[in-house]
Design an enzyme around this catalytic site. Structure first.
Site, PDB file in Angstrom:
ATOM      1  N   PRO A  16       0.749  -1.448   0.184  1.00 42.27           N
ATOM      2  CA  PRO A  16       0.077   0.021  -0.152  1.00 42.27           C
ATOM      3  C   PRO A  16       0.918   1.263   0.074  1.00 42.27           C
ATOM      4  O   PRO A  16       1.966   1.346   0.475  1.00 42.27           O
ATOM      5  CB  PRO A  16      -0.650  -0.200   1.037  1.00 42.27           C
ATOM      6  CG  PRO A  16       0.003  -1.174   2.100  1.00 42.27           C
ATOM      7  CD  PRO A  16       0.594  -1.981   1.102  1.00 42.27           C
ATOM      8  N   ASN A  17       0.432   2.219  -0.698  1.00 45.07           N
ATOM      9  CA  ASN A  17       0.841   3.628  -0.810  1.00 45.07           C
ATOM     10  C   ASN A  17       2.104   3.756  -1.602  1.00 45.07           C
ATOM     11  O   ASN A  17       2.531   4.871  -1.949  1.00 45.07           O
ATOM     12  CB  ASN A  17       0.932   4.349   0.433  1.00 45.07           C
ATOM     13  CG  ASN A  17      -0.397   4.259   1.454  1.00 45.07           C
ATOM     14  OD1 ASN A  17      -1.121   4.686   0.839  1.00 45.07           O
ATOM     15  ND2 ASN A  17      -0.184   3.610   2.371  1.00 45.07           N
ATOM     16  N   ARG A  24       5.156  11.119  -2.420  1.00 44.38           N
ATOM     17  CA  ARG A  24       4.935  10.660  -1.148  1.00 44.38           C
ATOM     18  C   ARG A  24       6.151  11.066  -0.177  1.00 44.38           C
ATOM     19  O   ARG A  24       7.061  10.320  -0.586  1.00 44.38           O
ATOM     20  CB  ARG A  24       4.299   9.388  -1.031  1.00 44.38           C
ATOM     21  CG  ARG A  24       4.135   8.764   0.399  1.00 44.38           C
ATOM     22  CD  ARG A  24       4.089   7.221   0.293  1.00 44.38           C
ATOM     23  NE  ARG A  24       4.022   6.555   1.566  1.00 44.38           N
ATOM     24  CZ  ARG A  24       4.250   5.592   1.979  1.00 44.38           C
ATOM     25  NH1 ARG A  24       4.648   4.608   1.213  1.00 44.38           N
ATOM     26  NH2 ARG A  24       4.037   4.897   3.147  1.00 44.38           N
ATOM     27  N   TYR A  29      11.268   8.859   1.309  1.00 44.05           N
ATOM     28  CA  TYR A  29      11.337   7.747   0.111  1.00 44.05           C
ATOM     29  C   TYR A  29      11.957   7.956  -1.154  1.00 44.05           C
ATOM     30  O   TYR A  29      12.061   7.082  -1.921  1.00 44.05           O
ATOM     31  CB  TYR A  29       9.875   7.307  -0.132  1.00 44.05           C
ATOM     32  CG  TYR A  29       9.132   6.746   1.151  1.00 44.05           C
ATOM     33  CD1 TYR A  29       9.808   5.477   1.581  1.00 44.05           C
ATOM     34  CD2 TYR A  29       8.056   7.475   1.613  1.00 44.05           C
ATOM     35  CE1 TYR A  29       9.110   4.923   2.766  1.00 44.05           C
ATOM     36  CE2 TYR A  29       7.520   6.873   2.902  1.00 44.05           C
ATOM     37  CZ  TYR A  29       7.837   5.682   3.428  1.00 44.05           C
ATOM     38  OH  TYR A  29       7.531   5.071   4.621  1.00 44.05           O
ATOM     39  N   ASN A  80       8.236  -5.706  -0.847  1.00 47.52           N
ATOM     40  CA  ASN A  80       7.861  -4.295  -0.249  1.00 47.52           C
ATOM     41  C   ASN A  80       6.792  -4.347   0.381  1.00 47.52           C
ATOM     42  O   ASN A  80       5.983  -3.765  -0.564  1.00 47.52           O
ATOM     43  CB  ASN A  80       8.487  -3.288  -0.873  1.00 47.52           C
ATOM     44  CG  ASN A  80       8.386  -1.957   0.016  1.00 47.52           C
ATOM     45  OD1 ASN A  80       7.931  -1.933   1.371  1.00 47.52           O
ATOM     46  ND2 ASN A  80       9.203  -0.899  -0.308  1.00 47.52           N
ATOM     47  N   ALA A  83       3.047  -0.825   4.785  1.00 44.98           N
ATOM     48  CA  ALA A  83       2.931  -1.038   6.315  1.00 44.98           C
ATOM     49  C   ALA A  83       2.441  -2.292   6.561  1.00 44.98           C
ATOM     50  O   ALA A  83       2.407  -2.612   7.834  1.00 44.98           O
ATOM     51  CB  ALA A  83       1.744   0.290   6.504  1.00 44.98           C
ATOM     52  N   HIS A  86       4.508  -4.395   9.006  1.00 44.03           N
ATOM     53  CA  HIS A  86       4.531  -4.237  10.325  1.00 44.03           C
ATOM     54  C   HIS A  86       3.080  -4.939  11.057  1.00 44.03           C
ATOM     55  O   HIS A  86       2.978  -5.046  12.306  1.00 44.03           O
ATOM     56  CB  HIS A  86       4.592  -2.762  10.837  1.00 44.03           C
ATOM     57  CG  HIS A  86       5.638  -2.157   9.990  1.00 44.03           C
ATOM     58  ND1 HIS A  86       6.936  -2.529  10.044  1.00 44.03           N
ATOM     59  CD2 HIS A  86       5.626  -1.279   9.185  1.00 44.03           C
ATOM     60  CE1 HIS A  86       7.676  -1.768   9.322  1.00 44.03           C
ATOM     61  NE2 HIS A  86       6.869  -0.894   8.689  1.00 44.03           N
ATOM     62  N   ASP A  93       2.209 -15.501   6.680  1.00 43.83           N
ATOM     63  CA  ASP A  93       1.642 -16.851   6.543  1.00 43.83           C
ATOM     64  C   ASP A  93       1.747 -17.203   4.994  1.00 43.83           C
ATOM     65  O   ASP A  93       2.186 -18.309   4.786  1.00 43.83           O
ATOM     66  CB  ASP A  93       0.228 -17.045   7.111  1.00 43.83           C
ATOM     67  CG  ASP A  93       0.124 -17.247   8.507  1.00 43.83           C
ATOM     68  OD1 ASP A  93       1.043 -17.314   9.333  1.00 43.83           O
ATOM     69  OD2 ASP A  93      -1.113 -17.238   8.985  1.00 43.83           O
ATOM     70  N   GLU A 104      13.188  -9.196   1.318  1.00 46.35           N
ATOM     71  CA  GLU A 104      12.354  -8.059   1.781  1.00 46.35           C
ATOM     72  C   GLU A 104      13.224  -6.630   1.552  1.00 46.35           C
ATOM     73  O   GLU A 104      14.390  -6.709   1.755  1.00 46.35           O
ATOM     74  CB  GLU A 104      12.267  -8.175   3.303  1.00 46.35           C
ATOM     75  CG  GLU A 104      11.343  -7.067   3.875  1.00 46.35           C
ATOM     76  CD  GLU A 104      11.360  -7.289   5.463  1.00 46.35           C
ATOM     77  OE1 GLU A 104      11.802  -8.368   5.909  1.00 46.35           O
ATOM     78  OE2 GLU A 104      10.676  -6.335   6.040  1.00 46.35           O
ATOM     79  N   SER A 108      13.084   2.916   3.148  1.00 49.19           N
ATOM     80  CA  SER A 108      13.817   3.773   4.022  1.00 49.19           C
ATOM     81  C   SER A 108      14.279   2.672   5.258  1.00 49.19           C
ATOM     82  O   SER A 108      14.070   1.490   4.885  1.00 49.19           O
ATOM     83  CB  SER A 108      12.782   4.543   4.596  1.00 49.19           C
ATOM     84  OG  SER A 108      11.669   3.546   5.191  1.00 49.19           O
ATOM     85  N   ARG A 117       7.592   0.582  13.287  1.00 50.13           N
ATOM     86  CA  ARG A 117       8.352   0.068  11.993  1.00 50.13           C
ATOM     87  C   ARG A 117       9.412  -0.894  12.512  1.00 50.13           C
ATOM     88  O   ARG A 117       9.998  -1.558  11.516  1.00 50.13           O
ATOM     89  CB  ARG A 117       8.688   1.293  11.195  1.00 50.13           C
ATOM     90  CG  ARG A 117       7.666   2.129  10.728  1.00 50.13           C
ATOM     91  CD  ARG A 117       8.072   3.506   9.780  1.00 50.13           C
ATOM     92  NE  ARG A 117       7.177   4.445   9.650  1.00 50.13           N
ATOM     93  CZ  ARG A 117       6.070   4.534   8.971  1.00 50.13           C
ATOM     94  NH1 ARG A 117       5.844   3.531   8.186  1.00 50.13           N
ATOM     95  NH2 ARG A 117       5.311   5.604   9.193  1.00 50.13           N
TER      96      ARG A 117
HETATM   97  C1  DQA Z   1       8.264   1.111   3.581  1.00 47.84           C
HETATM   98  C2  DQA Z   1       8.590   1.232   5.225  1.00 47.84           C
HETATM   99  C3  DQA Z   1       7.030   1.025   5.974  1.00 47.84           C
HETATM  100  O1  DQA Z   1       7.339   1.419   7.296  1.00 47.84           O
HETATM  101  C4  DQA Z   1       6.320   1.817   5.285  1.00 47.84           C
HETATM  102  O2  DQA Z   1       4.853   1.849   5.806  1.00 47.84           O
HETATM  103  C5  DQA Z   1       6.036   2.086   3.676  1.00 47.84           C
HETATM  104  C6  DQA Z   1       7.361   1.913   3.003  1.00 47.84           C
HETATM  105  C7  DQA Z   1       9.449   1.508   2.844  1.00 47.84           C
HETATM  106  O3  DQA Z   1       9.946   0.912   1.581  1.00 47.84           O
HETATM  107  O4  DQA Z   1      10.556   2.379   3.289  1.00 47.84           O
HETATM  108  O5  DQA Z   1       4.883   2.156   3.079  1.00 47.84           O
HETATM  109  O6  DQA Z   1       8.134  -0.359   3.355  1.00 47.84           O
END
Ligand code: DQA
Length: 171
Positions: A16-17, A24, A29, A80, A83, A86, A93, A104, A108, A117
């Site tokens: 997400p995002n 963003r 980022y 990736n 959020a 976390h 699973d 992974e 950031s 985080r």
């Molecule tokens: C993230 C770090 C996560 O804590 C955050 O919610 C993201 C991006 C990163 O790529 O740094 O959406 O996965």
């Protein structure tokens, strides 16, 4: 479980995002968009003889379904989970049922940020973790999977050679 890397396709999953990258929180980022990252990741993979399937979803259930579809037959998975990293036991699973290496990635360095985080469910199912190196982290993850595939190929060749040697000795 021993992870089996197969084929020449790497699946890259973004949570997400991450579709908002570029605009963003660029101080955290960076300025690269997800399309920029996809292009760079595919290009590095191409140099190493791999293809990339690059996906993004804001939905936990879509991510779980994508992971379920990649249990076998891929050289590896780059995840990736944003959020969901976390929070999502469902993603953990699904990744735990995957039979190929999982890298992974976080743009950031999650360990330098807010304490919520610092815990990653994804890490429990990951072969390796890359965090804090920005967009470059995706290319490094491709290199990691290429190295794992090379090592697995070497192991497979050695096992086949050992079998042939054993059968020759037995004759
Ligand atoms: C993230 C770090 C996560 O804590 C955050 O919610 C993201 C991006 C990163 O790529 O740094 O959406 O996965």
């Amino acid at each position: 479980m021993t992870k089996k890397t197969t084929g020449r396709t790497i699946l890259v999953l973004n949570g997400p995002n991450l579709n908002l990258l570029g605009t963003r929180e660029p101080a955290i980022y960076g300025r690269a968009t997800l399309t920029d990252i996809a292009t760079a990741t595919k290009s590095r993979a191409g140099e190493l003889g791999f293809q990339v399937e690059f996906r993004q979803s804001n939905s936990e259930s879509e991510l779980v379904s994508s992971i379920q579809g990649a249990r076998t037959g891929f050289a590896g998975l780059i995840v990736n989970a944003g959020a969901y990293t976390h929070t999502s036991i469902a993603i953990l699973d699904a990744l735990s049922a995957v039979d190929v290496p999982v890298i992974e990635v976080h743009l950031s360095n999650i360990y330098r940020r807010e304490s919520f985080r610092h815990h990653s469910f994804v890490s429990r199912a990951a072969t390796g973790v890359i965090a804090g190196l920005g967009a470059k982290g995706y290319e490094l993850a491709v290199e990691a999977i290429a190295n794992l595939a090379l090592a697995a190929g070497g192991r497979r060749r050695n096992t086949a050679a050992a079998k042939t040697a054993r059968s020759k000795t037995a004759r």
